[in-house]
Motif scaffolding. Sequence first.
Motif, PDB file in Angstrom:
ATOM      1  N   PHE A   1      61.104  56.438  71.195  1.00  0.00           N
ATOM      2  CA  PHE A   1      62.475  56.554  71.686  1.00  0.00           C
ATOM      3  C   PHE A   1      62.424  56.857  73.187  1.00  0.00           C
ATOM      4  O   PHE A   1      61.775  57.816  73.611  1.00  0.00           O
ATOM      5  CB  PHE A   1      63.224  57.659  70.956  1.00  0.00           C
ATOM      6  CG  PHE A   1      63.431  57.382  69.486  1.00  0.00           C
ATOM      7  CD1 PHE A   1      64.558  56.704  69.055  1.00  0.00           C
ATOM      8  CD2 PHE A   1      62.495  57.781  68.550  1.00  0.00           C
ATOM      9  CE1 PHE A   1      64.749  56.436  67.712  1.00  0.00           C
ATOM     10  CE2 PHE A   1      62.674  57.525  67.206  1.00  0.00           C
ATOM     11  CZ  PHE A   1      63.809  56.853  66.785  1.00  0.00           C
ATOM     12  N   VAL A   2      63.086  56.022  73.968  1.00  0.00           N
ATOM     13  CA  VAL A   2      63.147  56.203  75.415  1.00  0.00           C
ATOM     14  C   VAL A   2      64.333  57.108  75.733  1.00  0.00           C
ATOM     15  O   VAL A   2      65.466  56.837  75.315  1.00  0.00           O
ATOM     16  CB  VAL A   2      63.281  54.848  76.137  1.00  0.00           C
ATOM     17  CG1 VAL A   2      63.306  55.056  77.641  1.00  0.00           C
ATOM     18  CG2 VAL A   2      62.133  53.926  75.743  1.00  0.00           C
ATOM     19  N   LEU A   3      64.064  58.198  76.447  1.00  0.00           N
ATOM     20  CA  LEU A   3      65.110  59.164  76.798  1.00  0.00           C
ATOM     21  C   LEU A   3      65.700  58.811  78.158  1.00  0.00           C
ATOM     22  O   LEU A   3      64.982  58.415  79.085  1.00  0.00           O
ATOM     23  CB  LEU A   3      64.540  60.583  76.815  1.00  0.00           C
ATOM     24  CG  LEU A   3      63.855  61.043  75.516  1.00  0.00           C
ATOM     25  CD1 LEU A   3      63.338  62.459  75.681  1.00  0.00           C
ATOM     26  CD2 LEU A   3      64.819  60.959  74.340  1.00  0.00           C
ATOM     27  N   ASP A   4      66.990  58.984  78.257  1.00  0.00           N
ATOM     28  CA  ASP A   4      67.707  58.605  79.478  1.00  0.00           C
ATOM     29  C   ASP A   4      67.516  59.637  80.577  1.00  0.00           C
ATOM     30  O   ASP A   4      67.507  60.840  80.321  1.00  0.00           O
ATOM     31  CB  ASP A   4      69.194  58.440  79.165  1.00  0.00           C
ATOM     32  CG  ASP A   4      69.977  57.964  80.373  1.00  0.00           C
ATOM     33  OD1 ASP A   4      69.555  56.973  80.981  1.00  0.00           O
ATOM     34  OD2 ASP A   4      71.005  58.590  80.700  1.00  0.00           O
ATOM     35  N   ARG A   5      67.344  59.166  81.790  1.00  0.00           N
ATOM     36  CA  ARG A   5      67.402  59.998  82.995  1.00  0.00           C
ATOM     37  C   ARG A   5      68.605  59.555  83.814  1.00  0.00           C
ATOM     38  O   ARG A   5      69.062  58.413  83.707  1.00  0.00           O
ATOM     39  CB  ARG A   5      66.127  59.850  83.834  1.00  0.00           C
ATOM     40  CG  ARG A   5      64.883  60.487  83.239  1.00  0.00           C
ATOM     41  CD  ARG A   5      63.733  60.355  84.220  1.00  0.00           C
ATOM     42  NE  ARG A   5      62.478  60.821  83.681  1.00  0.00           N
ATOM     43  CZ  ARG A   5      62.039  62.078  83.744  1.00  0.00           C
ATOM     44  NH1 ARG A   5      62.807  62.996  84.323  1.00  0.00           N
ATOM     45  NH2 ARG A   5      60.868  62.419  83.237  1.00  0.00           N
ATOM     46  N   ASN A   6      69.082  60.443  84.652  1.00  0.00           N
ATOM     47  CA  ASN A   6      70.251  60.117  85.464  1.00  0.00           C
ATOM     48  C   ASN A   6      69.808  59.336  86.697  1.00  0.00           C
ATOM     49  O   ASN A   6      69.750  59.866  87.813  1.00  0.00           O
ATOM     50  CB  ASN A   6      70.988  61.402  85.869  1.00  0.00           C
ATOM     51  CG  ASN A   6      72.361  61.089  86.440  1.00  0.00           C
ATOM     52  OD1 ASN A   6      72.972  60.087  86.089  1.00  0.00           O
ATOM     53  ND2 ASN A   6      72.846  61.946  87.316  1.00  0.00           N
ATOM     54  N   ASP A   7      69.487  58.058  86.471  1.00  0.00           N
ATOM     55  CA  ASP A   7      68.991  57.221  87.561  1.00  0.00           C
ATOM     56  C   ASP A   7      69.987  56.135  87.953  1.00  0.00           C
ATOM     57  O   ASP A   7      69.644  55.228  88.716  1.00  0.00           O
ATOM     58  CB  ASP A   7      67.657  56.582  87.184  1.00  0.00           C
ATOM     59  CG  ASP A   7      67.741  55.756  85.907  1.00  0.00           C
ATOM     60  OD1 ASP A   7      68.740  55.898  85.178  1.00  0.00           O
ATOM     61  OD2 ASP A   7      66.811  54.977  85.645  1.00  0.00           O
ATOM     62  N   ASN A   8      71.206  56.213  87.450  1.00  0.00           N
ATOM     63  CA  ASN A   8      72.241  55.238  87.807  1.00  0.00           C
ATOM     64  C   ASN A   8      73.500  55.978  88.251  1.00  0.00           C
ATOM     65  O   ASN A   8      74.042  56.807  87.507  1.00  0.00           O
ATOM     66  CB  ASN A   8      72.585  54.340  86.611  1.00  0.00           C
ATOM     67  CG  ASN A   8      71.446  53.395  86.263  1.00  0.00           C
ATOM     68  OD1 ASN A   8      71.273  52.357  86.884  1.00  0.00           O
ATOM     69  ND2 ASN A   8      70.656  53.787  85.268  1.00  0.00           N
ATOM     70  N   ALA A   9      73.950  55.670  89.467  1.00  0.00           N
ATOM     71  CA  ALA A   9      75.205  56.245  89.955  1.00  0.00           C
ATOM     72  C   ALA A   9      76.380  55.508  89.326  1.00  0.00           C
ATOM     73  O   ALA A   9      76.246  54.348  88.904  1.00  0.00           O
ATOM     74  CB  ALA A   9      75.270  56.141  91.476  1.00  0.00           C
ATOM     75  N   PRO A  10      77.530  56.150  89.216  1.00  0.00           N
ATOM     76  CA  PRO A  10      78.712  55.438  88.703  1.00  0.00           C
ATOM     77  C   PRO A  10      79.014  54.208  89.560  1.00  0.00           C
ATOM     78  O   PRO A  10      78.758  54.200  90.778  1.00  0.00           O
ATOM     79  CB  PRO A  10      79.825  56.484  88.805  1.00  0.00           C
ATOM     80  CG  PRO A  10      79.117  57.806  88.823  1.00  0.00           C
ATOM     81  CD  PRO A  10      77.827  57.568  89.527  1.00  0.00           C
ATOM     82  N   ARG A  11      79.555  53.209  88.933  1.00  0.00           N
ATOM     83  CA  ARG A  11      79.928  51.977  89.643  1.00  0.00           C
ATOM     84  C   ARG A  11      81.428  51.763  89.484  1.00  0.00           C
ATOM     85  O   ARG A  11      81.941  51.713  88.362  1.00  0.00           O
ATOM     86  CB  ARG A  11      79.156  50.786  89.090  1.00  0.00           C
ATOM     87  CG  ARG A  11      79.425  49.476  89.827  1.00  0.00           C
ATOM     88  CD  ARG A  11      78.373  48.432  89.475  1.00  0.00           C
ATOM     89  NE  ARG A  11      78.436  48.053  88.078  1.00  0.00           N
ATOM     90  CZ  ARG A  11      79.163  47.025  87.612  1.00  0.00           C
ATOM     91  NH1 ARG A  11      79.887  46.296  88.455  1.00  0.00           N
ATOM     92  NH2 ARG A  11      79.159  46.733  86.327  1.00  0.00           N
TER      93      ARG A  11
END
Length: 678
Positions: free
Chosen positions: A514-524
Amino acid sequence: MAGEQRQRRAGGRLLLPALLLGLWCRTAAERLRYTIPEELGRGSLVGPMARDLGLSPADLPARKLRLSADKQYFTVSGENGNLYVSERLDREEMCGEAASCSVSFEALVQNPLNVFHVEVAIQDVNDNAPRFLQDNFQLEINEFTSPGARFYLGKAEDADVGSNSLQGYELEANGYFAVEVKESPDGSKFAELVLRRALDREREPSLRLVLTALDGGDPPRSGTAQLCINVTDANDNAPVFAQDRYRASLWEDAPPGSTVLNVSASDADAGSYARITYSFGKMPAKVLQKFMVDAESGTITLQEELDFEDTRAFSLAVEARDGGGLVAHCEMDVEVLDVNDNAPEVTLTSVSSPVPEDAPVGTVVALLKVVTSSALDREQAAEHRVTVVARDRGRPSLSSSTALVLEVSDVNDNAPVFEEAACNAYVAENNAVGAPVLRVLARDADAGANGRVSYWLAGGSADAAAYVSVEARSGALYAQRSFDYEQCREFAVVVRAQDGGEPARSSTATVRVFVLDRNDNAPRVLWPAPEAGNRVPGSTPALEPFEVVPRSAEARYLVAKVVAVDADAGRNAWLSYELVQAAEPALFRVGLHSGEVRTARAVSERDAAKQRLVAVVKDHGQPALSATATLHVVLAESLQEALPELSERAAGAESAAELQFYLVQVQLRSVDYNARML
């Protein structure tokens, strides 16, 4: 005379250990091995045994080559010394399901007396076709059953072994079902029916399909069974077992009536549909004779005595049927544990009787053969001690004894066993290439190369091998690339553990990553479009989108809605909105979670006609990422009233045609917006 007798007895006591030890060393080295296929006709040649023992045809009359009397499968010719088949050899009858089959016996020659061990390996031929335990399978499946549901069909039997044994199943082509081959821990293959497409009872209330079992012979043999599937429209839920596979063990001396295990299933329906009865599925008669299941409680008990030397394990198929006829299946593996219930067997191979009273000291009177009376298991006992006692009939009786220490050599009879057959791993995205993911561990009870385990990838999700690799010796899984949660959130990989035996044995484990999410995307920001108003310096200015708010607007008037998305997940994708810049800060406000821009109070005549609002959109990651949205607002009762303001914002150098073009654009947006407002 008495002294002479004592001397001879003493010499006999000293001679016996040396004689046995010398005989053991000689015969261990002098072993002949032949290989023949089963089903050879009587009189078929096995091999030139006399020649292989170094005997010429001229030696045969004096040496009297013969076989030990406890085997009747072969005979030796007194004329040429060749070994021949004396009766039909059926490998399945002689060795059952054993992977290898051989017959061992001794060849004896006189003058002087010698004993040679002979082993004849019996190779399997594809003389048996797979056979289902029943000709028809009756299944009742609800028409609302979801695609992907599985139904146990049991397994076909094939008395052959190796590549000639059962290899797989095929199902007659149809639009609803497929068959998948599953492998039990003991290596046997069973069939599962898989629903691929939703059923329609009104269209097809029943189906009849042919299930075929195939072996791997050349040419292959096959067996068939009929599947009769009735599509039902009631009883929504089938029973569900607490476990797909149960495991139990019993000592071979367990008395009949002993409880083996209790299986249990539940049903989400109510009333009679939830009443469950238990029974055995189709199994060989010898298994049904050994065990029974209580229809109400699911308790499985022993009916007949067990014998480890006869059968070491049983595989039971258990069914749970509810009141509406829906059936669930599970399997139970019962291991039989050995107890020491067999004494060593001593056989007289050769006896010289009577013996002359003047026979010299050292005369061979008899050869003893100590044979195993039950199967050996090095993993349970790596060494056995056998004491041989020789006793005379004198008065007083005198005796001599010697102890034989027999070490059991290892054969590859154990497959590697994983600590966990299914496990999960969790890896945060943006990991480094080569980062450790998980370590799987399998143990093999065998010794040396037979117990040396190596690992490799054996399947899984599509392109799973591109994501991870496995270290052959340690079983450690490493990342082959940097994972991206937004592209792949999970995948499965199958790891195979194989020992170094010949033939090799193996088992598999499934690792779900399971790949865990990191906050690597800014809102668009989707609206207002972020590129609006941005232009190359020196280029013709473009008219930016705007919103018209009537000056008669009251508080909470909906001006616009900022729309944004975040490619991350969880808290990293939770968005909040905040107004960070406005010409009249008290006039507008933005919804914290909705992004709706509304008036905070009634619009007044003192408010500037043109308003520029800047909102920031933030996620809830650590650290938080953000984006901004710029919104232009014109306070006017109508579009015509707003035109002068628009003309001021437009570049003065624009042509009338260009201005008219922009006005048409504005009018279309205004009409669209008013329609949305209504």
